[in-house]
Write a protein that holds these residues in place. Structure first.
Motif, PDB file in Angstrom:
ATOM      1  N   MET A   1      12.911   2.592  -1.717  1.00 18.79           N
ATOM      2  CA  MET A   1      11.561   2.410  -1.162  1.00 18.79           C
ATOM      3  C   MET A   1      10.583   3.395  -1.801  1.00 18.79           C
ATOM      4  O   MET A   1      10.871   4.579  -1.918  1.00 18.79           O
ATOM      5  N   ASN A   2       9.408   2.899  -2.179  1.00 13.15           N
ATOM      6  CA  ASN A   2       8.405   3.775  -2.764  1.00 13.15           C
ATOM      7  C   ASN A   2       7.290   4.061  -1.771  1.00 13.15           C
ATOM      8  O   ASN A   2       6.834   3.150  -1.085  1.00 13.15           O
ATOM      9  N   ALA A   3       6.895   5.307  -1.687  1.00 13.14           N
ATOM     10  CA  ALA A   3       5.804   5.657  -0.780  1.00 13.14           C
ATOM     11  C   ALA A   3       4.471   5.209  -1.362  1.00 13.14           C
ATOM     12  O   ALA A   3       3.641   4.614  -0.682  1.00 13.14           O
ATOM     13  N   ILE A   4       4.265   5.516  -2.651  1.00 12.59           N
ATOM     14  CA  ILE A   4       2.987   5.191  -3.284  1.00 12.59           C
ATOM     15  C   ILE A   4       3.243   4.560  -4.651  1.00 12.59           C
ATOM     16  O   ILE A   4       4.037   5.083  -5.440  1.00 12.59           O
ATOM     17  N   GLU A   5       2.621   3.418  -4.893  1.00 18.57           N
ATOM     18  CA  GLU A   5       2.726   2.769  -6.198  1.00 18.57           C
ATOM     19  C   GLU A   5       1.330   2.643  -6.791  1.00 18.57           C
ATOM     20  O   GLU A   5       0.464   2.007  -6.202  1.00 18.57           O
ATOM     21  N   ILE A   6       1.142   3.232  -7.958  1.00 18.28           N
ATOM     22  CA  ILE A   6      -0.173   3.202  -8.595  1.00 18.28           C
ATOM     23  C   ILE A   6      -0.076   2.443  -9.911  1.00 18.28           C
ATOM     24  O   ILE A   6       0.798   2.719 -10.722  1.00 18.28           O
ATOM     25  N   GLU A   7      -0.969   1.484 -10.080  1.00 20.00           N
ATOM     26  CA  GLU A   7      -0.890   0.609 -11.250  1.00 20.00           C
ATOM     27  C   GLU A   7      -2.211   0.579 -12.008  1.00 20.00           C
ATOM     28  O   GLU A   7      -3.251   0.239 -11.425  1.00 20.00           O
ATOM     29  N   ASN A   8      -2.197   0.922 -13.263  1.00 20.50           N
ATOM     30  CA  ASN A   8      -3.368   0.851 -14.160  1.00 20.50           C
ATOM     31  C   ASN A   8      -4.643   1.420 -13.544  1.00 20.50           C
ATOM     32  O   ASN A   8      -5.727   0.860 -13.709  1.00 20.50           O
ATOM     33  N   LEU A   9      -4.510   2.520 -12.826  1.00 14.01           N
ATOM     34  CA  LEU A   9      -5.634   3.021 -12.036  1.00 14.01           C
ATOM     35  C   LEU A   9      -6.664   3.763 -12.892  1.00 14.01           C
ATOM     36  O   LEU A   9      -6.336   4.679 -13.628  1.00 14.01           O
ATOM     37  N   GLY A  85      -7.569  -1.397 -11.442  1.00 10.54           N
ATOM     38  CA  GLY A  85      -6.201  -1.163 -10.996  1.00 10.54           C
ATOM     39  C   GLY A  85      -6.048  -1.125  -9.492  1.00 10.54           C
ATOM     40  O   GLY A  85      -6.990  -1.433  -8.764  1.00 10.54           O
ATOM     41  N   SER A  86      -4.844  -0.773  -9.045  1.00 10.06           N
ATOM     42  CA  SER A  86      -4.576  -0.824  -7.613  1.00 10.06           C
ATOM     43  C   SER A  86      -3.620   0.280  -7.176  1.00 10.06           C
ATOM     44  O   SER A  86      -2.913   0.869  -7.972  1.00 10.06           O
ATOM     45  N   ILE A  87      -3.654   0.542  -5.881  1.00  6.96           N
ATOM     46  CA  ILE A  87      -2.777   1.534  -5.258  1.00  6.96           C
ATOM     47  C   ILE A  87      -2.148   0.883  -4.044  1.00  6.96           C
ATOM     48  O   ILE A  87      -2.836   0.247  -3.253  1.00  6.96           O
ATOM     49  N   LYS A  88      -0.819   1.021  -3.936  1.00  5.66           N
ATOM     50  CA  LYS A  88      -0.142   0.485  -2.754  1.00  5.66           C
ATOM     51  C   LYS A  88       0.471   1.656  -1.996  1.00  5.66           C
ATOM     52  O   LYS A  88       1.172   2.471  -2.582  1.00  5.66           O
ATOM     53  N   VAL A  89       0.179   1.733  -0.718  1.00  4.41           N
ATOM     54  CA  VAL A  89       0.716   2.806   0.111  1.00  4.41           C
ATOM     55  C   VAL A  89       1.608   2.187   1.171  1.00  4.41           C
ATOM     56  O   VAL A  89       1.177   1.293   1.900  1.00  4.41           O
ATOM     57  N   ASN A  90       2.851   2.641   1.238  1.00  7.70           N
ATOM     58  CA  ASN A  90       3.782   2.103   2.238  1.00  7.70           C
ATOM     59  C   ASN A  90       4.019   3.147   3.310  1.00  7.70           C
ATOM     60  O   ASN A  90       4.716   4.123   3.084  1.00  7.70           O
TER      61      ASN A  90
ATOM     62  N   VAL B   6      -5.050  -0.886  -1.962  1.00  7.56           N
ATOM     63  CA  VAL B   6      -6.447  -0.886  -2.385  1.00  7.56           C
ATOM     64  C   VAL B   6      -6.518  -1.303  -3.842  1.00  7.56           C
ATOM     65  O   VAL B   6      -5.646  -0.973  -4.632  1.00  7.56           O
ATOM     66  N   SER B   7      -7.536  -2.046  -4.178  1.00  4.33           N
ATOM     67  CA  SER B   7      -7.702  -2.441  -5.569  1.00  4.33           C
ATOM     68  C   SER B   7      -9.183  -2.545  -5.868  1.00  4.33           C
ATOM     69  O   SER B   7     -10.017  -2.484  -4.972  1.00  4.33           O
ATOM     70  N   HIS B   8      -9.518  -2.671  -7.146  1.00  3.12           N
ATOM     71  CA  HIS B   8     -10.931  -2.719  -7.498  1.00  3.12           C
ATOM     72  C   HIS B   8     -11.553  -4.037  -7.115  1.00  3.12           C
ATOM     73  O   HIS B   8     -12.763  -4.172  -7.078  1.00  3.12           O
ATOM     74  N   LYS B   9     -10.707  -5.021  -6.816  1.00  3.99           N
ATOM     75  CA  LYS B   9     -11.258  -6.314  -6.414  1.00  3.99           C
ATOM     76  C   LYS B   9     -11.499  -6.297  -4.906  1.00  3.99           C
ATOM     77  O   LYS B   9     -10.561  -6.279  -4.116  1.00  3.99           O
TER      78      LYS B   9
END
Lengths: 245, 281
Positions: A1-9, A85-90, B6-9
């Motif tokens: 399980m990942n707490a925070i996933e950051i993509e192309n931010l 990009g996006s950030i996912k917080v679990n 959260v995302s830029h969209k």
């Protein structure tokens, strides 16, 4: 399980003041079939960050001034949104970007405890259960029914810290706050954060310039430099890299 | 587990009502905070809520009623103006507070996350408390004129007061907040709007039926006036207590449509701006 996933931010901030040119561009942008050019200068506070922080880790975050540490924390805690990009917080997240943010000077400590708890998304019922802990931890004592503006700055910080940690989140973001308070409170806060990060599946991210603190607390550390992710690795290794920047 | 992404969209219709419910305690505490802090360190305290509309109505009675001689449908001038100023006071208070919500809370907004819409909502509620106190004062004066002085032309419509008036005042809250958040979305980047509003609120009162009666307007002007929902809200309020009005269904339809339009437009714009607001302040 990942707490925070950051993509192309990425996060850009515009430079300069807002003038009539912005108004002109904004008006054109809502009218269809017109050309509008946004040639404002901007800086890249964060540049294409990809990062995964697994649950249960205690992670440090270092970088020079202006490297994007605070921007990253602000984005993770939803204070502002990414440019790309996006950030996912679990999980439930609390950020301690500033101690005592949201305190109202005219209200008493008691009233502020409940108001601040509510700002962090807790209900009255939950706060009532946590009240004893907060009063004890903050050592507010006789000041409980006094307006917070009459507290000394040290006591103010203690109270803010106690309320914020009472939220008991899954993920805790801490921005350089252990440098405040007297040495006794600092030890106490340190002890609390140590116990917290040892608990099952709790994730903590510390921003700090105190390298001893980082090597003592965090197994791994993230290194940022001018908006770019340099490395995310074992703390000793990162500290060496940071010093040679 | 409260997880999120959260995302830029930013989606246009991404309004999280459940989240607002989760922060209900915050609404309660903000209402309490604002209500208390408004009269902390004042001698007269909550009396200020009462003094303001009464003094305004007295001044209107002297200047508009006696000097200018503007007709008030045969209703005693003082309570006629009081009914207008109470509603107008609510509207201006909510509008002036919410239009600068991002600017005046920028330090808080840059440190903690919570749904930003919570602040305008609690502003509407705390102003309702003030409104309620003023409403009780209005009813007190009304009873004095109607029962004690036995003034003519005061025919209360009890059914209207019980069933229509609450909806009327809810519409007042919805319209005030909607217009407030609509302008707050604009003030974040261009603070000129705050000055525009401060200035126009004073002038706008003369385009609202606060100091003159709706019935004294020509049928054509009544239609035009319906595009200002506050006028229709005041008129329904006056009809409930005074008992005569030339209000028609078409007026209410126009005013409700305007309210609905401002509501939708305000929420969409607020939703779009709220995430980025902190960057441009």
């Amino acid at each position: 399980m990942n707490a925070i996933e950051i993509e192309n931010l990425s996060k850009n901030y515009y430079l300069g003041e807002i003038t009539y040119k912005d108004l002109y561009n904004d008006i054109l942008s809502v009218i269809p079939f017109t050309k509008h050019s946004n040639n404002k200068k901007s800086i890249n506070a964060l540049n294409n960050i990809n990062l995964i922080i697994p649950s249960g880790k205690t992670v440090g975050l270092i970088g020079k001034n202006g490297s994007g540490k605070s921007t990253l924390l602000k984005l993770i805690s939803r204070i502002t949104i990414p440019s790309h990009g996006s950030i996912k917080v679990n999980g439930k997240l609390t950020s301690l970007l500033e101690v005592g943010a949201g305190f109202h000077q005219d209200l008493t400590c008691f009233e502020n405890i409940f108001l601040n708890g509510a700002i962090h998304g807790l209900t009255n019922k939950e706060m009532k259960r946590k009240l004893d802990f907060i009063v004890e931890f903050s050592e507010v004592g006789d000041f409980l029914y006094t307006p917070v503006r009459r507290l000394s700055s040290g006591n103010y910080i203690k109270l803010g810290f106690a309320v914020a940690i009472s939220v008991d989140p899954d993920i805790l973001l801490v921005d350089e706050i252990l440098s405040v308070g007297d040495i006794f409170f600092r030890e106490k806060a340190k002890k609390y954060l140590e116990d917290f990060s040892k608990k099952h599946n709790k994730t903590t991210i510390f921003v700090s310039h105190n390298l001893d603190f980082l090597s003592e607390f965090c197994q791994e550390t993230i290194l940022l430099n001018s908006g770019k992710l340099i490395d995310f690795n074992k703390t000793e290794f990162i500290i060496q890299k940071y010093k040679s920047l | 587990m409260k997880s999120y992404k959260v995302s830029h969209k930013t989606k246009l219709f991404d309004f999280n009502l459940r989240e607002i419910y989760l922060f209900r305690s915050l609404v309660y505490h903000l209402v309490k905070r604002d209500f208390i802090s408004l009269y902390k360190q004042t001698v007269l305290g909550p009396l200020w809520y009462i003094i303001k509309p009464i003094v305004a109505s007295l001044v209107f009675t002297v200047f508009f009623g006696n000097f200018a001689g503007i007709p008030t449908d045969g209703i005693p001038k003082f309570i006629f103006y009081l009914s207008g100023t109470v509603v107008w006071g609510y509207f201006t208070m909510v509008l002036s507070k919410t239009c600068s919500v991002f600017v005046s809370n920028s330090t808080l907004f840059s440190k903690v996350y919570f749904p930003r819409i919570i602040l305008p909502i609690s502003q509407a509620l705390v102003s309702y408390l003030q409104f309620l106190i003023q409403l009780i004062i209005f009813i007190g004066f009304y009873l004095y004129f109607n029962v004690y002085l036995q003034t003519d032309n005061l025919n209360p419509n009890i059914l209207f007061i019980i069933f229509v008036l609450p909806i009327n005042f809810i519409m007042l809250g919805i319209f005030s907040v909607s217009l407030g958040i609509l302008s707050s979305a604009l003030t974040t980047k261009y603070r000129d709007i705050i000055h525009v509003l401060e200035f126009s609120i004073q002038l706008l009162m003369f385009f609202t039926t606060v100091v003159y009666s709706f019935n004294s307007l020509s049928p054509y002007m009544q239609i035009v006036m319906s595009f200002n929902p506050i006028s229709i809200i005041i008129e329904i309020f006056r009809f409930s207590f005074f008992g005569s009005s030339s209000l028609q269904v078409i007026h209410i339809l126009i005013s409700s449509s305007v309210t609905f339009f401002v509501l939708i437009f305000g929420f969409l714009l607020f939703n779009k701006v709220q995430h980025k607001a902190i960057d441009v302040i």
